[in-house]
Every structure is written in C-alpha cells, then in structure tokens.
Design a protein around this motif. Structure first.
Motif, PDB file in Angstrom:
ATOM      1  N   ASP A  86       0.828  -1.211   0.000  1.00  0.00           N
ATOM      2  CA  ASP A  86       0.000   0.000   0.000  1.00  0.00           C
ATOM      3  C   ASP A  86       0.861   1.258   0.000  1.00  0.00           C
ATOM      4  N   LEU A  87       2.016   1.223   0.674  1.00  0.00           N
ATOM      5  CA  LEU A  87       2.867   2.410   0.723  1.00  0.00           C
ATOM      6  C   LEU A  87       3.557   2.686  -0.598  1.00  0.00           C
ATOM      7  N   ARG A  88       3.696   1.672  -1.448  1.00  0.00           N
ATOM      8  CA  ARG A  88       4.395   1.884  -2.720  1.00  0.00           C
ATOM      9  C   ARG A  88       3.610   2.773  -3.672  1.00  0.00           C
ATOM     10  N   ALA A  89       2.323   2.877  -3.498  1.00  0.00           N
ATOM     11  CA  ALA A  89       1.537   3.783  -4.343  1.00  0.00           C
ATOM     12  C   ALA A  89       1.889   5.228  -4.011  1.00  0.00           C
ATOM     13  N   PRO A  90       2.016   6.126  -5.009  1.00  0.00           N
ATOM     14  CA  PRO A  90       2.384   7.527  -4.737  1.00  0.00           C
ATOM     15  C   PRO A  90       1.384   8.201  -3.806  1.00  0.00           C
ATOM     16  N   ILE A  91       1.904   9.060  -2.953  1.00  0.00           N
ATOM     17  CA  ILE A  91       1.086   9.820  -2.002  1.00  0.00           C
ATOM     18  C   ILE A  91       1.051  11.274  -2.453  1.00  0.00           C
ATOM     19  N   GLU A  92      -0.143  11.829  -2.586  1.00  0.00           N
ATOM     20  CA  GLU A  92      -0.299  13.237  -2.942  1.00  0.00           C
ATOM     21  C   GLU A  92      -0.134  14.075  -1.685  1.00  0.00           C
ATOM     22  N   LEU A  93       0.870  14.940  -1.680  1.00  0.00           N
ATOM     23  CA  LEU A  93       1.158  15.753  -0.495  1.00  0.00           C
ATOM     24  C   LEU A  93       1.567  17.149  -0.946  1.00  0.00           C
ATOM     25  N   ARG A  94       0.658  18.111  -0.785  1.00  0.00           N
ATOM     26  CA  ARG A  94       0.951  19.514  -1.125  1.00  0.00           C
ATOM     27  C   ARG A  94       1.461  19.652  -2.558  1.00  0.00           C
ATOM     28  N   ARG A  95       0.685  19.144  -3.488  1.00  0.00           N
ATOM     29  CA  ARG A  95       0.988  19.203  -4.917  1.00  0.00           C
ATOM     30  C   ARG A  95       2.268  18.456  -5.281  1.00  0.00           C
ATOM     31  N   HIS A  96       2.677  17.524  -4.429  1.00  0.00           N
ATOM     32  CA  HIS A  96       3.826  16.672  -4.718  1.00  0.00           C
ATOM     33  C   HIS A  96       3.356  15.218  -4.706  1.00  0.00           C
ATOM     34  N   ARG A  97       3.927  14.435  -5.594  1.00  0.00           N
ATOM     35  CA  ARG A  97       3.681  12.992  -5.612  1.00  0.00           C
ATOM     36  C   ARG A  97       4.918  12.317  -5.049  1.00  0.00           C
ATOM     37  N   LEU A  98       4.768  11.669  -3.902  1.00  0.00           N
ATOM     38  CA  LEU A  98       5.890  11.097  -3.179  1.00  0.00           C
ATOM     39  C   LEU A  98       5.779   9.586  -3.142  1.00  0.00           C
ATOM     40  N   ILE A  99       6.935   8.929  -3.323  1.00  0.00           N
ATOM     41  CA  ILE A  99       7.024   7.484  -3.153  1.00  0.00           C
ATOM     42  C   ILE A  99       7.666   7.229  -1.795  1.00  0.00           C
ATOM     43  N   VAL A 100       6.968   6.530  -0.925  1.00  0.00           N
ATOM     44  CA  VAL A 100       7.419   6.303   0.445  1.00  0.00           C
ATOM     45  C   VAL A 100       7.731   4.820   0.630  1.00  0.00           C
ATOM     46  N   MET A 101       8.865   4.549   1.261  1.00  0.00           N
ATOM     47  CA  MET A 101       9.237   3.180   1.604  1.00  0.00           C
ATOM     48  C   MET A 101       9.257   3.029   3.122  1.00  0.00           C
ATOM     49  N   ALA A 102       9.129   1.794   3.565  1.00  0.00           N
ATOM     50  CA  ALA A 102       9.064   1.541   5.006  1.00  0.00           C
ATOM     51  C   ALA A 102       9.858   0.294   5.338  1.00  0.00           C
ATOM     52  N   THR A 103      10.448   0.313   6.515  1.00  0.00           N
ATOM     53  CA  THR A 103      11.150  -0.835   7.082  1.00  0.00           C
ATOM     54  C   THR A 103      10.371  -1.288   8.319  1.00  0.00           C
ATOM     55  N   MET A 104      10.198  -2.592   8.469  1.00  0.00           N
ATOM     56  CA  MET A 104       9.298  -3.092   9.507  1.00  0.00           C
ATOM     57  C   MET A 104       9.982  -4.157  10.347  1.00  0.00           C
ATOM     58  N   GLY A 105       9.694  -4.109  11.647  1.00  0.00           N
ATOM     59  CA  GLY A 105      10.105  -5.156  12.579  1.00  0.00           C
ATOM     60  C   GLY A 105       8.880  -5.826  13.162  1.00  0.00           C
ATOM     61  N   VAL A 106       8.873  -7.170  13.150  1.00  0.00           N
ATOM     62  CA  VAL A 106       7.678  -7.927  13.523  1.00  0.00           C
ATOM     63  C   VAL A 106       8.044  -8.906  14.641  1.00  0.00           C
ATOM     64  N   THR A 107       7.152  -9.019  15.604  1.00  0.00           N
ATOM     65  CA  THR A 107       7.282 -10.046  16.636  1.00  0.00           C
ATOM     66  C   THR A 107       5.901 -10.607  16.946  1.00  0.00           C
ATOM     67  N   CYS A 108       5.854 -11.909  17.225  1.00  0.00           N
ATOM     68  CA  CYS A 108       4.590 -12.584  17.517  1.00  0.00           C
ATOM     69  C   CYS A 108       4.723 -13.331  18.846  1.00  0.00           C
ATOM     70  N   THR A 109       3.605 -13.543  19.493  1.00  0.00           N
ATOM     71  CA  THR A 109       3.608 -14.285  20.759  1.00  0.00           C
ATOM     72  C   THR A 109       2.275 -15.008  20.930  1.00  0.00           C
ATOM     73  N   GLU A 110       2.355 -16.178  21.558  1.00  0.00           N
ATOM     74  CA  GLU A 110       1.165 -16.927  21.921  1.00  0.00           C
ATOM     75  C   GLU A 110       1.014 -17.028  23.439  1.00  0.00           C
ATOM     76  N   SER A 111       2.009 -16.478  24.160  1.00  0.00           N
ATOM     77  CA  SER A 111       2.008 -16.579  25.621  1.00  0.00           C
ATOM     78  C   SER A 111       1.510 -15.280  26.229  1.00  0.00           C
ATOM     79  N   GLY A 112       0.576 -15.407  27.128  1.00  0.00           N
ATOM     80  CA  GLY A 112       0.087 -14.229  27.818  1.00  0.00           C
ATOM     81  C   GLY A 112       0.911 -13.852  29.020  1.00  0.00           C
ATOM     82  N   GLN A 113       1.984 -14.601  29.295  1.00  0.00           N
ATOM     83  CA  GLN A 113       2.834 -14.304  30.440  1.00  0.00           C
ATOM     84  C   GLN A 113       3.899 -13.248  30.092  1.00  0.00           C
ATOM     85  N   ARG A 114       3.887 -12.773  28.909  1.00  0.00           N
ATOM     86  CA  ARG A 114       4.864 -11.758  28.493  1.00  0.00           C
ATOM     87  C   ARG A 114       4.446 -10.390  29.006  1.00  0.00           C
ATOM     88  N   ARG A 115       5.402  -9.475  29.051  1.00  0.00           N
ATOM     89  CA  ARG A 115       5.106  -8.085  29.417  1.00  0.00           C
ATOM     90  C   ARG A 115       5.028  -7.238  28.151  1.00  0.00           C
TER      91      ARG A 115
END
Length: 801
Positions: A436-465
């Motif tokens: 979704d971020l790869r589509a150009p974003i219209e911002l103040r008469r500018h078309r911008l291509i935005v990239m993102a870096t992501m960190g993911v973590t998953c858990t099945e334990s409810g004992q975590r903080r």
C-alpha cells in the motif's frame, strides 16, 4: 440645550491638550532618534567600507610585487626562463613576448588592452590596468618595466629602437620591455571576503570611475539597482592607474536604509500608544463619576448573567475533561493514538491472551524511511500529514483484522494485530502494508514514493510483558534497517544476543585507546611506471582481545553513535605524524614519501582541526607535503561552506588533499573546481574488466585525461589484475594501489619497502584470494607527547581494501 454641549466641550478640552503635548514631544524625540541612528549607521558604514577596501589593497600589492619581481628576474640575466602562471613578458610596444601556453590567449587580451590605454594616455612607468573584461572574466593587471642593463640587449622578440615597434619621432622607452602580472577579480573578491558585507546587512557595489566618460563601471553589486546615498571608499592601488583619474571604489549602504522603516513604525506605534494612554487616563479621571455609575449598572447586569455562566462553565468542565483524556492518549499534531495508548492496548491484549480469549498477538513497528527528508524540505507539518495518510492506508489494509494503530515516534507507526491464525499471517499483513505504501502519495501538490522498514514479533504466551514484546519488535526493526530499506524482519532470539554484542563492543571501544588496541596498517601506493612505493594510505584496525582483528565497518558506526570519533581521528593523525617522523630519520635524506589519512564530514566541522594539524607539523618538523588527507564527495555535500573554509586553511598549511572514490556517487566536476584538491582517487578501475570492455576502458581513460587537464594527479584504487595495472599505465595514470601490488603492511614492512625501493612483485590471483593480513604489535616511539586539543572531530567509515 446649550449647557450640556458646553460641558461636554470643557470635559474633552484637557484630553485634547494632553494628547497634543504628547504628540509634539514624541515627534521631536523620534526626529532626534532618526538623526542619531542615521549618523551612527553612517559611521559604522564608513568603518566597514574602509575595512573591506583595505582588505583588497594587500591583494593588489601582491599582483604589483609579482610583476616587479618578474621584471627584476628578467633583467638579471635569465630572460629565457618561462614565466609562471598569470605572468607574461611584453615588449616596449605592448606586444606579448613570452607566456605559458595556457595563458597565451589571456596574455594577448591583456596586451591589447594596454595598447588601447597607451594610445590615449601613454604611461612610461609602472602602472595598473583594469578591471578589464576578457570573455566572462574580469582581470586586474599590473606591469613593471624590465630595467635595461649596462649593455642593453633587447628581450628576445623585442623590436630595436627606430624600427616599426618604435615610431619615428618618439623617444625610446627607458626599459627593455615590460613584466605583466594579472589576477582574476573574482578571486580577489573571494579572498577579501567581500560577500561578508551581506551578512553584516549591507548592499555593496564595486565600481570604477572612468574620467574619460565621466561615468562609473559597476563590476560587482549585491543590488539589482545602482546604490544611491551610499558610503564610498576608494581602493588605493599600489601603482598609478594606466588611465589617469580612474579609481576603484567600494560603495555600501544598509539594506534596510539609514533609518529602517520598521524601527520608525515601531516608534510611531509606541508614540501612538503613549498618546492614547495619556489621553485615556485624562479622560478616565474626568469621567470617574460617569464610570462609577456605569459600573453599578454593569454589576447589576453581571449578577443577572452569573447564573447563566455557572451552568455554561459546568458544561465546559465536562467537555474539557473529555478533551484532556483525548489529548493524553493521542498525538497532538496528527490526532493518532500515541505510545501510551498503544502500550495500554498491548497490556490489555496480553491479559486477554492469558485468559484464553485470544489466540495469538503480533506487534509491528513501521519506520517511514523518507520522513526526515520530507520534514527538512516541506516542513514538519507536511511530515505529520504524511503520517496521517499512511495510517489511513494501514487502516484500510487491515480492515479485515482486529488491529490497533498508534504513532510510535517521529517517523514510526506501531501496529497491534489481534487474533492472528499464524505467524505467517503477520508477515502477510506487513507485506500488504508495504504494498500500500508503494503507491504515490499526494502531499501539497507533490507525488511522493514512500518506503518503510518493519520489525515484527509474535507471541502466543500471555505471560509476556508489554515492554518486552515492544522491545523485540524494536530489535527486529533495527536488524531490518541494517539489511536495507523496504525490508521486513521477524524477531529471532539470536537478535537479542547481537544487540548485547553491540553494547559490549561500545563498552570495549571506550577503553580501546587506553589499552592501545587500535592499530594502523599501511596500503602502499605504487608508481605504475616502476612499481616502486611512493606513499601509503593509513588504514585503521582494532585488535579486540576477544573478537580478534576487527575491520572498521564493525566498530566505526558504533564509535560515531558513542561520540568517540573525535579522539579516534586525533589519535590517527597523531600516530601518522609520529610514524612519518620516524621514517624520515631512517630513510635517506633526499627520499620523499607521503601518508594519506581519511577525513570524514564531522571532522570538517571541527573548527580546531587546522590548528591541531599545524601544531603537530610544527612540533615534529615534518614537511606538510608528507601528510595528505582523503575526502569523499559525501563528506563535502553535507556542508559545502564549512568544508571549503576548512580545506582552504589546510591547503594553506601545505597539506595536500585527495578526492576519494571519484567515479562513484555524485562525481560532480564542481567539487574539483570548488575545493583545492591536488589528487583524485579513481575507485575500483576495471573491477570486472576482461580486456575487451571498450566502454569501461574509454570511461577510465576519460577520467585520467580529465584529471590531467585539471592539473590533478590520478591514483587508481583497488587494482587487482595485471591487465588493469598495465592499461592504467598506458592511459597515463600516475599511481595505483591494491592487492595486486601488496596487501596492507605494518609499520616495519612498509618502511622496508620504502627503504629498499624494490619494485613490487605482483601477486597471483590465487594469492589475492587467500591473502591475509597480520598485524604485529606496534612499538611506541619515545618522541615527546603531542597534546591533542579536546575539539570534536570525526573519521569516516573505512572500506576494506
């Protein structure tokens, strides 16, 4: 009816009188203030004009002294010696006698201007001509007569008296010819820092009065229109003007005028306020009774409205509490939920996970990589709008999931996913967000291509903080950033160990210099014609007691984050100066060599770097040409003004400069002209060369030829094949370095190569692949300790050669 009218007139009369007195006194004070401010501004302008005019006079004196010195040398018996740059010899009849090939066209133009000046007003002695325009350049020229010796012999090419060069009926010129020196007017203006007048708030104009036309020629002006009512300072020339009566003049005028309009407006506004204040006070005193009656009536009305206001305030209190609760859990600029709200939601989801109400949770931290650039170019408000648009896209993308969004940082968004079926589903959501971020974003008469870096973590334990879960996502994000932009990384337990290792390295780096664990290796720089060593590049290594030999990419980034770049840079320069001093004592006296040191952008902003280097060179008595600094194009574009000033000071000390990695990155020719470079290092020539790549060969030949045309010495880096070395020598490249000649050496090995001057025996390709470098312990010298000023500096991340 007449009595009330007269009473009203009497009541207003004191107010009118006080108002008139205040206005008259204030007008007089404003007039005196204008006169004083204008006089003070003119005195300051006179001092500034005289000061900057005085800065140009020594520069003109240098041009005149150079002409006189050349004239003396020409008369002393060496007329055949070629002149230096910007100098040529001219016959008595103003014809070019001798000049460098590169200066012949300019010399002819200057000589033509002298003939034109002599035709209207002959001048037999030393004189100064200009500014005169040749093409797009303004020049100032000074000439000095070449004294005739006892048995006068005309300069080669000069016409003897009585010939066509000396018109009949004209007395012979008392000199054998002329020595002419000239200088670029723009260079003189840069050297005199005339542009600083704009920083001081002045418009300036450099002109020359022409007595023949009675007008002034304007050469440089910071204003589109001629300056009027300006302070004019004459620039004294060391020699008489070739055109009598023509003078150089510097005119300056405050950009805001001798008396700024905003100051006048503020004083008039203050006067109006004071007049109103006094008039109002007088009127208030005279009408105290009327105001008392009006106050009584107003009190009755306020008492009536108090009950209505009380009810309204109670309603406002309820609304304010709701607004406060919203502001506590939402970002003030974007309206998105903030970090506190997100942490509360994560904690609540973990409680539900413990009670088996949910199956699996995932936390994703998204880093918008180009947000800082948008903040710097379009403003922080535009950056906030971008975050809002990105969050809206995320909401649309995850509408099929139970998710919570929040603004995690300035350029980060946090996402909590609830009830995921598997860990792969979290990765699918992250991929969907990136799409979704790869589509150009219209911002103040500018078309911008935005990239993102992501960190993911998953858990099945409810004992975590909640803090633990978010920390894992943050560690995964850091790992994703190291792998490049537009990347998604899932947290793994090993990442925590890597983060701890970085912390440990930073702690060890703080004491590495005290334990003398930093070492220098020296990559030989070889003459491509003889394969003998002429210099070396200093390379930094860290002999870690546990990790072993560490390359710079393992620890220099950590050092920069920890603020240790300044002492590391100072230590490298100090160590190189000491080693070079030892080498000079152990090498034959006439043998010359140099050692180059890499300098980063942070070092160029160090105001004490030049003084530090000058102190080292002075105390060690080391020739400045022995020390050279390498700079990359990336280190120059961050702050061109500060970099140019620092490099000019270093070059004036005598330290030569190299433009590193030429041929990569920006490779702008403007840097070769803007900065005082002496060398260019061409990066990775023929990296994949097979011998038949004509395009690569032509590009390399063009870069070598361009360096030669700019009077720069070319050094080829990372030469790894015999074919590349031979081709570079045929192209005219002077020097090269790389594993083809030698791996980095320690101090004694490099000194032995310099001492014996034996040609390097190129290594075979199988030896290049298996080449390893051993670092022997360096012996500390017994030379006096040179103090390192505590001024911040920097050192660039070093490539592995």
């Amino acid at each position: 009816m007449k009595w009330p009218i007269r009473a009203a007139q009497v009541a207003w009369l004191p107010t009118v009188v006080v108002l008139a007195v205040v206005l008259i006194a204030g007008a007089r004070l404003i007039s005196l203030s204008m006169q004083h401010h204008s006089a003070s501004a003119r005195q300051s302008a006179v001092a500034a004009a005289a000061g900057f005019a005085g800065r140009m006079e020594p520069l003109l004196q240098r041009v005149a002294a150079l002409a006189e010195q050349t004239a003396t040398q020409a008369a002393s018996g060496s007329p055949t010696a070629p002149p230096a740059a910007n100098i040529f010899l001219m016959t008595a009849d103003d014809n070019v006698l001798r000049a460098l090939p590169a200066d012949k066209a300019t010399a002819s133009g200057v000589a033509s201007e002298w003939r034109a000046a002599e035709s209207s007003a002959p001048h037999a002695g030393p004189a100064m001509l200009g500014p005169l325009r040749l093409g797009s350049v303004w020049l100032l020229a000074a000439r000095a007569p070449v004294p005739a010796v006892t048995d006068p012999a005309p300069l080669p090419g000069a016409a003897p008296p009585g010939t066509a060069a000396t018109p009949p009926g004209t007395a012979a010129t008392p000199s054998a010819g002329w020595s002419v020196a000239y200088a670029d007017l723009e260079g003189l203006l840069i050297a005199s820092h005339l542009a600083h007048l704009r920083d001081m708030g002045y418009d300036f104009e450099l002109s020359q009065f022409e007595p023949r036309s009675g007008t002034a020629r304007i050469f440089v002006s910071s204003s589109a229109a001629p300056l009027s009512d300006a302070i004019v300072a004459a620039i004294r020339t060391p020699l008489p003007a070739a055109v009598p009566g023509s003078t150089l003049r510097l005119a300056i005028r405050p950009r805001a005028g001798w008396y700024p309009g905003n100051l006048l407006v503020s004083e008039i506004a203050l006067l109006a306020f004071l007049a109103w204040l006094f008039a109002f006070g007088t009127h208030d005193i005279l009408h105290a009774l009327q105001r008392s009656r009006a106050a009584l009536s107003a009190a009755r009305r306020r008492l009536h409205s108090t009950h209505q206001q009380l009810a309204a305030e109670m309603q406002q209190r309820v609304t304010l509490q709701e607004t406060f609760d919203h502001a506590r859990f939402h970002d003030a600029f974007t309206g998105l939920p903030n970090r506190r709200y997100f942490m509360d939601q994560v904690d609540r989801a973990l409680r539900e996970l413990r009670m088996k109400r949910r199956e699996r949770l995932a936390v994703i931290i998204v880093d918008i990589t180009r947000l800082k650039l948008i903040n710097d170019t379009l403003g922080h408000t535009a950056g906030d709008e971008l975050m809002v648009q990105a969050a809206r896209r995320f909401e649309r993308s995850t509408s099929a999931f139970a998710a919570v969004f929040a603004r995690w940082g300035d350029d980060q968004v946090a996402l909590l996913l609830l009830d995921l079926a598997s860990n792969e589903a979290a990765l699918e959501v992250a991929a969907l967000l990136q799409q979704d971020l790869r589509a150009p974003i219209e911002l103040r008469r500018h078309r911008l291509i935005v990239m993102a870096t992501m960190g993911v973590t998953c858990t099945e334990s409810g004992q975590r903080r909640a803090e633990e879960l978010v920390r894992e996502a943050d560690i995964a994000l850091s790992a994703a950033k190291r792998n490049g932009t537009d990347n998604v990384t899932v947290y793994a337990p090993s990442m925590a160990g890597q983060a701890a290792e970085l912390v440990s390295l930073e702690a060890d780096l703080h004491i590495a210099m005290e334990k003398r664990e930093l070492r220098l290796l020296f990559q030989p720089i070889v003459d491509l014609r003889t394969y003998t060593m002429v210099g070396a590049e200093a390379l930094l290594r860290w002999c870690h007691p546990v990790e072993g030999l560490l390359a710079p990419e393992r620890f220099l980034a950590i050092a920069e984050e920890a603020g240790l770049m300044a002492p590391i840079t100072r230590w490298i320069i100090l160590r190189v100066v000491r080693i070079a001093t030892q080498w000079r004592g152990r090498l034959p006296a006439p043998q010359k060599f140099f050692i180059s040191v890499n300098i980063a952008a942070t070092a160029l902003r160090d105001t004490g770097l030049c003084d530090f280097v000058a102190t080292l060179l002075r105390e060690s008595r080391l020739p400045p040409s022995t020390l050279k600094f390498e700079l990359t194009e990336a280190s120059l574009i961050s702050n061109v003004g500060a970099a140019r000033e620092t490099l000019d000071r270093l070059h004036n000390i005598g330290v030569q400069l190299m433009l590193d990695d030429f041929g990569t990155g920006y490779s702008s020719l403007s840097y070769l002209q803007l900065f005082p470079f002496d060398y260019v290092k061409i990066d990775r020539p023929f990296a994949n060369w097979t011998g038949s790549d004509q395009a690569n060969t032509g590009m390399m030949a063009a870069m070598v030829q361009m360096a030669e045309s700019l009077n720069l010495t070319a050094i080829a880096e990372i030469v790894e094949t015999e074919a590349a070395a031979r081709a570079l020598a045929e192209m005219g490249c002077d020097f090269g370095q790389g594993f083809y000649f030698s791996e980095p050496l320690d101090v004694e090995q490099a000194l032995q190569k310099l001492r014996t001057q034996q040609p390097f025996q190129p290594a075979r390709e199988d030896e290049l692949e298996s080449a390893t470098v051993t670092v022997s312990p360096l012996q500390e010298d017994d030379s006096p300790t040179l103090l390192i000023p505590a001024v911040p500096g920097g050192f660039p991340p070093e490539r592995e050669r």
